[in-house]
Write a protein that holds these residues in place. Structure first.
Motif, mmCIF file in Angstrom:
data_model
loop_
_atom_site.group_PDB
_atom_site.id
_atom_site.type_symbol
_atom_site.label_atom_id
_atom_site.label_comp_id
_atom_site.label_asym_id
_atom_site.label_seq_id
_atom_site.Cartn_x
_atom_site.Cartn_y
_atom_site.Cartn_z
ATOM 1 N N LEU A 109 0.824 -1.209 0.000
ATOM 2 C CA LEU A 109 0.000 0.000 0.000
ATOM 3 C C LEU A 109 0.860 1.262 0.000
ATOM 4 O O LEU A 109 0.512 2.257 -0.637
ATOM 5 N N GLU A 110 1.977 1.210 0.711
ATOM 6 C CA GLU A 110 2.847 2.388 0.815
ATOM 7 C C GLU A 110 3.785 2.525 -0.384
ATOM 8 O O GLU A 110 4.566 3.469 -0.439
ATOM 9 N N GLY A 111 3.716 1.562 -1.319
ATOM 10 C CA GLY A 111 4.557 1.626 -2.501
ATOM 11 C C GLY A 111 5.997 1.229 -2.260
ATOM 12 O O GLY A 111 6.875 1.507 -3.082
ATOM 13 N N ARG A 112 6.271 0.551 -1.142
ATOM 14 C CA ARG A 112 7.636 0.139 -0.814
ATOM 15 C C ARG A 112 7.970 -1.253 -1.314
ATOM 16 O O ARG A 112 9.139 -1.667 -1.282
ATOM 17 N N ALA A 113 6.956 -1.998 -1.750
ATOM 18 C CA ALA A 113 7.198 -3.379 -2.162
ATOM 19 C C ALA A 113 6.192 -3.800 -3.219
ATOM 20 O O ALA A 113 5.062 -3.299 -3.260
ATOM 21 N N ASP A 114 6.628 -4.718 -4.079
ATOM 22 C CA ASP A 114 5.737 -5.348 -5.052
ATOM 23 C C ASP A 114 5.245 -6.701 -4.544
ATOM 24 O O ASP A 114 4.174 -7.167 -4.929
ATOM 25 N N MET A 115 6.060 -7.326 -3.698
ATOM 26 C CA MET A 115 5.688 -8.612 -3.100
ATOM 27 C C MET A 115 6.197 -8.637 -1.658
ATOM 28 O O MET A 115 7.337 -8.246 -1.393
ATOM 29 N N VAL A 116 5.333 -9.071 -0.756
ATOM 30 C CA VAL A 116 5.695 -9.151 0.659
ATOM 31 C C VAL A 116 5.516 -10.591 1.125
ATOM 32 O O VAL A 116 4.458 -11.195 0.917
ATOM 33 N N ILE A 117 6.556 -11.140 1.754
ATOM 34 C CA ILE A 117 6.531 -12.517 2.236
ATOM 35 C C ILE A 117 6.467 -12.516 3.752
ATOM 36 O O ILE A 117 7.287 -11.866 4.419
ATOM 37 N N GLY A 118 5.495 -13.233 4.303
ATOM 38 C CA GLY A 118 5.402 -13.367 5.748
ATOM 39 C C GLY A 118 6.453 -14.332 6.260
ATOM 40 O O GLY A 118 6.475 -15.500 5.870
ATOM 41 N N ALA A 119 7.336 -13.854 7.115
ATOM 42 C CA ALA A 119 8.431 -14.681 7.637
ATOM 43 C C ALA A 119 8.026 -15.317 8.964
ATOM 44 O O ALA A 119 7.838 -14.625 9.970
ATOM 45 N N ARG A 120 7.880 -16.629 8.947
ATOM 46 C CA ARG A 120 7.513 -17.366 10.153
ATOM 47 C C ARG A 120 8.719 -17.551 11.073
ATOM 48 O O ARG A 120 9.858 -17.591 10.597
ATOM 49 N N PRO A 121 8.490 -17.717 12.367
ATOM 50 C CA PRO A 121 9.600 -18.048 13.271
ATOM 51 C C PRO A 121 9.922 -19.546 13.173
ATOM 52 O O PRO A 121 9.541 -20.340 14.043
ATOM 53 N N ILE A 122 10.611 -19.944 12.096
ATOM 54 C CA ILE A 122 10.820 -21.360 11.784
ATOM 55 C C ILE A 122 11.407 -22.134 12.956
ATOM 56 O O ILE A 122 10.957 -23.237 13.286
ATOM 57 N N SER A 123 12.415 -21.568 13.596
ATOM 58 C CA SER A 123 13.110 -22.286 14.678
ATOM 59 C C SER A 123 12.203 -22.541 15.872
ATOM 60 O O SER A 123 12.482 -23.455 16.670
ATOM 61 N N GLU A 124 11.128 -21.773 16.005
ATOM 62 C CA GLU A 124 10.260 -21.901 17.170
ATOM 63 C C GLU A 124 9.014 -22.744 16.908
ATOM 64 O O GLU A 124 8.243 -23.001 17.840
ATOM 65 N N ILE A 125 8.796 -23.187 15.667
ATOM 66 C CA ILE A 125 7.586 -23.961 15.351
ATOM 67 C C ILE A 125 7.792 -25.413 15.787
ATOM 68 O O ILE A 125 8.623 -26.128 15.227
ATOM 69 N N GLU A 126 7.042 -25.839 16.769
ATOM 70 C CA GLU A 126 7.265 -27.146 17.395
ATOM 71 C C GLU A 126 6.933 -28.311 16.478
ATOM 72 O O GLU A 126 7.581 -29.359 16.535
ATOM 73 N N HIS A 127 5.892 -28.175 15.623
ATOM 74 C CA HIS A 127 5.493 -29.319 14.809
ATOM 75 C C HIS A 127 6.332 -29.471 13.536
ATOM 76 O O HIS A 127 6.074 -30.368 12.738
ATOM 77 N N PHE A 128 7.336 -28.614 13.340
ATOM 78 C CA PHE A 128 8.286 -28.783 12.241
ATOM 79 C C PHE A 128 9.431 -29.682 12.719
ATOM 80 O O PHE A 128 10.060 -29.393 13.731
ATOM 81 N N SER A 129 9.700 -30.728 11.984
ATOM 82 C CA SER A 129 10.809 -31.619 12.333
ATOM 83 C C SER A 129 12.137 -30.920 12.059
ATOM 84 O O SER A 129 12.195 -29.962 11.278
ATOM 85 N N PRO A 130 13.232 -31.394 12.671
ATOM 86 C CA PRO A 130 14.550 -30.791 12.395
ATOM 87 C C PRO A 130 14.914 -30.817 10.912
ATOM 88 O O PRO A 130 15.508 -29.872 10.397
#
Length: 327
Positions: A109-130
Motif C-alpha cells: 500500500l505504501e509503494g515500498r514493495a511489489d511482493m511481501v513474504i510473511g516470515a515465520r519463526p521457523i526455529s520456534e515452530i514445534e510441529h516442524f521436524s529438524p
C-alpha cells in the motif's frame, strides 16, 4: 478504489476451511473492499459447501486435482480478472495468523514493495521436524542466492502481491509456487520484502510433506530445477568446469608418468582424461544453449505481461464507463 482479494487454494479442506475463513478480515485499512476467493483443486469432500456457508465471494473449481502451484496461478488469474489491486495468498489450514494481514499488505500500500513474504519463526515452530526446518532454511538460502533478494522464509505461503507483480508471475513447477515466484520477482527487479508473522497451532498434517524422504527428494529436485531454469549458464558452466578440470588434472598425471618413463602403465588415464574433457566441453555448449533459451523465455514472459496489462486496462476502462452510465 483499492480492492483486496484474499485467495486460498484448497484441496479437501472442509474440516479446516471454516476456521481459516472465520479469522479472515472483511475490512482492512487502506482498501475500500475486501473479497475472498477459493480455488477448489478437485476436492472430493465438502470444501465448496464450507466455502459457500462461510460467505466466500468467489469460488473457482478445478475438475481434477492439478496441484498447489497450478491452483495458486488459477487464483492469481481469477483475482486479476476481478479487478484486485492487491492479492493476499494464505492457506486453508489456518497456519498463519490473519491478524498479521494488515502488516503484510502495508508495504504494498505504501509503494515500498511489489511482493511481501510473511516470515515465520521457523526455529520456534514445534510441529516442524529438524529435517523440515533445515530444508526450509536451505530453500530460503537458495532463493536469496538466485533472486538477489533478502527473503528470510521463502517457503512461506502467506504473501501479499501487487497487481503489477501478479501480472508478471508464471510458475513452471507443479509441486510448489513459493520459491519460484520469489526468484522471478527478484530477477524482474521487483521489490520483495519480508515482514515477521505469527503462526497458529497445527490443525492437520502437511499435505506437501507426506514423509520426510518424499519431502527431501521433492525439495532437492525443486532446488536443482530452480538453478537449471533461472541460472542455466552458472549451473551447467559449473558442471562443465568440474568435468574439464578433472580431465585436465588426470591428463597432467599421465604426462608426469610419461615424462618419467612410466607412461605405458597408465594409458587408462589418457582415455579417462579425454572422456572427461570431452564431456566438459559438451556441457559448456549446453550451458551456452541453455542461456540462449533462458533469454528467449524472458522475452516471451515480457510479451505475456504486456498482453495481461493491456487486457486489464481494457477491462478497467469498460468497468469505469459502465459505472459512469449507471451513476
Amino acid at each position: 478504489m483499492p480492492k483486496l482479494i484474499i485467495q486460498i487454494p484448497c484441496y479437501n479442506e472442509a474440516e479446516t476451511l471454516a476456521i481459516a475463513l472465520n479469522d479472515l478480515p472483511r475490512t482492512v485499512s487502506g482498501f475500500d473492499s475486501v473479497e475472498w476467493l477459493i480455488i477448489d483443486d478437485g476436492s472430493s469432500d465438502e470444501t465448496v459447501r464450507a466455502a459457500e456457508e462461510n460467505g466466500v465471494d468467489h469460488i473457482i473449481r478445478h475438475t481434477s486435482n492439478r496441484g498447489l502451484a497450478y491452483a495458486f496461478m488459477t487464483g492469481i488469474e481469477a483475482c486479476l480478472a476481478r479487478g484486485a489491486d492487491v492479492i493476499v495468498n494464505t492457506d486453508a489450514d489456518n497456519q498463519y495468523q490473519a491478524a498479521d494481514l494488515p502488516a503484510l499488505v502495508k508495504p504494498v500500500l505504501e509503494g515500498r514493495a511489489d511482493m511481501v513474504i510473511g516470515a515465520r519463526p521457523i526455529s520456534e515452530i514445534e510441529h516442524f521436524s529438524p529435517v523440515k526446518k533445515l530444508l526450509q532454511k536451505l530453500g530460503s538460502w537458495v532463493v536469496r542466492v538466485s533472486s538477489g533478494t533478502d527473503v528470510q522464509d521463502a517457503p512461506s505461503g502467506f504473501r501479499a502481491i501487487s497487481r503489477n507483480a501478479a501480472q508478471r508471475l508464471i510458475v513452471f513447477n507443479n509441486y510448489t509456487y513459493t520459491l519460484e515466484t520469489i526468484i522471478q520477482a527478484g530477477r524482474k527487479n521487483m521489490r520483495v520484502v519480508s515482514v515477521p508473522i505469527r503462526v497458529n497451532g497445527d490443525l492437520r498434517p502437511s499435505k506437501l510433506v507426506k514423509s520426510i524422504p518424499s519431502y527431501l527428494k521433492r525439495s532437492i529436485f525443486t532446488i536443482v530445477r530452480i538453478f537449471v531454469i533461472y541460472q542455466p549458464a552458472r549451473f551447467f558452466g559449473a558442471v562443465a568446469a568440474v568435468l574439464f578440470s578433472l580431465g585436465f588434472l588426470i591428463g597432467l598425471r599421465f604426462l608426469y608418468f610419461y615424462l618419467t618413463g612410466a607412461g605405458n602403465g597408465h594409458i587408462q588415464s589418457v582415455i579417462l582424461a579425454g572422456v572427461l574433457m570431452s564431456m566438459g566441453f559438451q556441457t559448456f555448449l549446453v550451458a551456452f544453449l541453455a542461456d540462449v533459451i533462458a533469454a528467449n523465455r524472458k522475452l516471451l514472459e515480457d510479451i505475456r505481461y504486456t498482453q495481461r496489462a493491456t487486457q486489464g486496462e481494457a477491462v478497467n476502462y469498460a468497468a469505469t464507463r459502465t459505472s459512469r452510465k449507471v451513476g
